[in-house]
Design an enzyme around this catalytic site. Structure first.
Site, PDB file in Angstrom:
ATOM      1  N   ILE A  21       0.830  -1.200   0.000  1.00  0.00           N
ATOM      2  CA  ILE A  21       0.000   0.000   0.000  1.00  0.00           C
ATOM      3  C   ILE A  21       0.865   1.251   0.000  1.00  0.00           C
ATOM      4  O   ILE A  21       0.525   2.250  -0.647  1.00  0.00           O
ATOM      5  CB  ILE A  21      -0.954  -0.022   1.207  1.00  0.00           C
ATOM      6  CG1 ILE A  21      -1.963  -1.166   1.063  1.00  0.00           C
ATOM      7  CG2 ILE A  21      -1.690   1.301   1.345  1.00  0.00           C
ATOM      8  CD1 ILE A  21      -2.847  -1.364   2.271  1.00  0.00           C
ATOM      9  N   ARG A  55      13.241   1.124   5.347  1.00  0.00           N
ATOM     10  CA  ARG A  55      14.531   0.725   5.914  1.00  0.00           C
ATOM     11  C   ARG A  55      15.590   0.491   4.852  1.00  0.00           C
ATOM     12  O   ARG A  55      16.784   0.668   5.117  1.00  0.00           O
ATOM     13  CB  ARG A  55      14.354  -0.555   6.739  1.00  0.00           C
ATOM     14  CG  ARG A  55      13.477  -0.383   7.978  1.00  0.00           C
ATOM     15  CD  ARG A  55      13.209  -1.724   8.642  1.00  0.00           C
ATOM     16  NE  ARG A  55      12.481  -2.606   7.741  1.00  0.00           N
ATOM     17  CZ  ARG A  55      12.399  -3.919   7.891  1.00  0.00           C
ATOM     18  NH1 ARG A  55      13.032  -4.507   8.897  1.00  0.00           N
ATOM     19  NH2 ARG A  55      11.700  -4.648   7.040  1.00  0.00           N
ATOM     20  N   ASN A  97       2.159   4.296   6.961  1.00  0.00           N
ATOM     21  CA  ASN A  97       1.827   2.981   6.421  1.00  0.00           C
ATOM     22  C   ASN A  97       2.690   1.862   6.973  1.00  0.00           C
ATOM     23  O   ASN A  97       2.282   0.700   6.944  1.00  0.00           O
ATOM     24  CB  ASN A  97       1.965   3.015   4.892  1.00  0.00           C
ATOM     25  CG  ASN A  97       1.912   1.637   4.275  1.00  0.00           C
ATOM     26  OD1 ASN A  97       0.854   1.010   4.204  1.00  0.00           O
ATOM     27  ND2 ASN A  97       3.072   1.145   3.842  1.00  0.00           N
ATOM     28  N   TYR A 151      -1.932  -7.650  16.904  1.00  0.00           N
ATOM     29  CA  TYR A 151      -2.065  -6.959  15.630  1.00  0.00           C
ATOM     30  C   TYR A 151      -3.388  -6.199  15.564  1.00  0.00           C
ATOM     31  O   TYR A 151      -3.431  -4.999  15.298  1.00  0.00           O
ATOM     32  CB  TYR A 151      -1.967  -7.938  14.465  1.00  0.00           C
ATOM     33  CG  TYR A 151      -2.056  -7.248  13.124  1.00  0.00           C
ATOM     34  CD1 TYR A 151      -0.935  -6.650  12.562  1.00  0.00           C
ATOM     35  CD2 TYR A 151      -3.263  -7.176  12.433  1.00  0.00           C
ATOM     36  CE1 TYR A 151      -1.013  -5.997  11.333  1.00  0.00           C
ATOM     37  CE2 TYR A 151      -3.357  -6.529  11.210  1.00  0.00           C
ATOM     38  CZ  TYR A 151      -2.221  -5.939  10.673  1.00  0.00           C
ATOM     39  OH  TYR A 151      -2.309  -5.277   9.464  1.00  0.00           O
ATOM     40  N   LYS A 191      -4.058  -2.067  15.681  1.00  0.00           N
ATOM     41  CA  LYS A 191      -4.780  -1.366  14.627  1.00  0.00           C
ATOM     42  C   LYS A 191      -6.051  -0.709  15.163  1.00  0.00           C
ATOM     43  O   LYS A 191      -6.478   0.351  14.671  1.00  0.00           O
ATOM     44  CB  LYS A 191      -5.094  -2.322  13.480  1.00  0.00           C
ATOM     45  CG  LYS A 191      -3.851  -2.810  12.736  1.00  0.00           C
ATOM     46  CD  LYS A 191      -3.035  -1.650  12.176  1.00  0.00           C
ATOM     47  CE  LYS A 191      -1.883  -2.121  11.314  1.00  0.00           C
ATOM     48  NZ  LYS A 191      -1.105  -1.006  10.731  1.00  0.00           N
TER      49      LYS A 191
END
Length: 260
Positions: free
Chosen positions: A13, A33, A86, A148, A152
């Site tokens: 994305i 990174r 993101n 997770y 979120k």
């Protein structure tokens, strides 16, 4: 010309956001990174669209990495008009299967980095009276999916609250909550996808198109597909235990997923 900064910009994305924003004639700051991957991506966007494409190699699981991006967002000489948070990753297995250190790293990237970078961007945006922030969450925010999903869910709640507090300032904030998105990242990482029905897969470019339309409309939460809107509506009506069983099976064959 306006400037957009995208974290996790080299895959999935994030890469779709970078492509779309450059195509729309925004200068871009690409954060991830892998410096070499960033340089290749920046050169391609510059050559194809004629925009300025800067790179910033930073690991958002570290204080130094977050601080480097904060500094860029706070630079008064080169303001950022749109921030896309993101960068993120997932862990294999259920709670207690993953090392605690990995769980804490996830919270660092998904929560602390999002908070700090949103703050670094939103303050100068408020002074200028304009700007936008897209925090990429997930439909997992609405399902019981361990750390997770919890992280979120925090992104969604934080974004909605901050959007309300900044409503009269000209600064727009939105949480983007896609489902499964088919990108090159899954193939490169060797992740199994055979347990995910074909109808559940979304296209990254279409997700980004919908996200930017929803941001322009002033929405604070974007679920970028009618199928997932129906699915999430059904999940709210279903017994919590049934939803938990479904969410624990979906994607369980996946290994660690990292974007940025």
């Amino acid at each position: 010309m306006t400037t957009a900064l995208v974290t996790g910009a080299t895959a999935g994305i994030g890469a779709a956001f970078a492509r779309r924003l450059a195509r729309d004639r925004h200068d871009v700051v690409l954060v991830a990174r892998d410096l070499e991957a960033l340089r290749r991506q920046a050169a391609e966007l510059h050559d194809r669209h004629g925009v300025e494409a800067a790179v910033l190699a930073a690991d958002l699981s570290t204080d130094d990495g977050i601080a480097a991006v904060e500094a860029r967002l706070s630079d008064p000489e080169s303001p950022v008009d749109l921030l896309v948070n993101n960068a993120g990753f997932g862990l294999k297995g259920a709670y207690l299967d993953a090392p605690l250190a990995d769980e804490l790293t996830m919270l660092k990237v998904h929560c602390e980095a999002v908070l700090r970078l949103t703050t670094a961007a939103a303050e100068p945006m408020r002074r200028r009276g304009r700007g936008g922030v897209v925090n990429v969450a997930s439909v997992a925010a609405f399902l019981p999916r361990g750390t997770y999903g919890a992280s979120k869910a925090w992104v969604v709640q934080f974004t909605e609250g901050a959007a309300r507090d900044l409503a009269a300032t000209g600064v727009r904030l939105m949480a983007l909550c896609p489902g499964f998105v088919r990108t090159e990242f899954h193939r490169r990482a060797g992740m199994a996808t055979d347990n995910i029905p074909g109808w559940m897969w979304l296209d990254a470019d279409r997700v980004v198109d919908t996200a930017l339309k929803d941001l322009a409309r002033g929405r604070t939460v974007s679920v970028p597909d009618a199928r997932y809107k129906v699915l999430m509506g059904a999940a709210r009506l279903a017994p919590r235990g049934a939803v938990g069983g479904l969410s624990s099976r979906a994607g369980r064959k996946y290994g660690p997923r990292r974007e940025g």
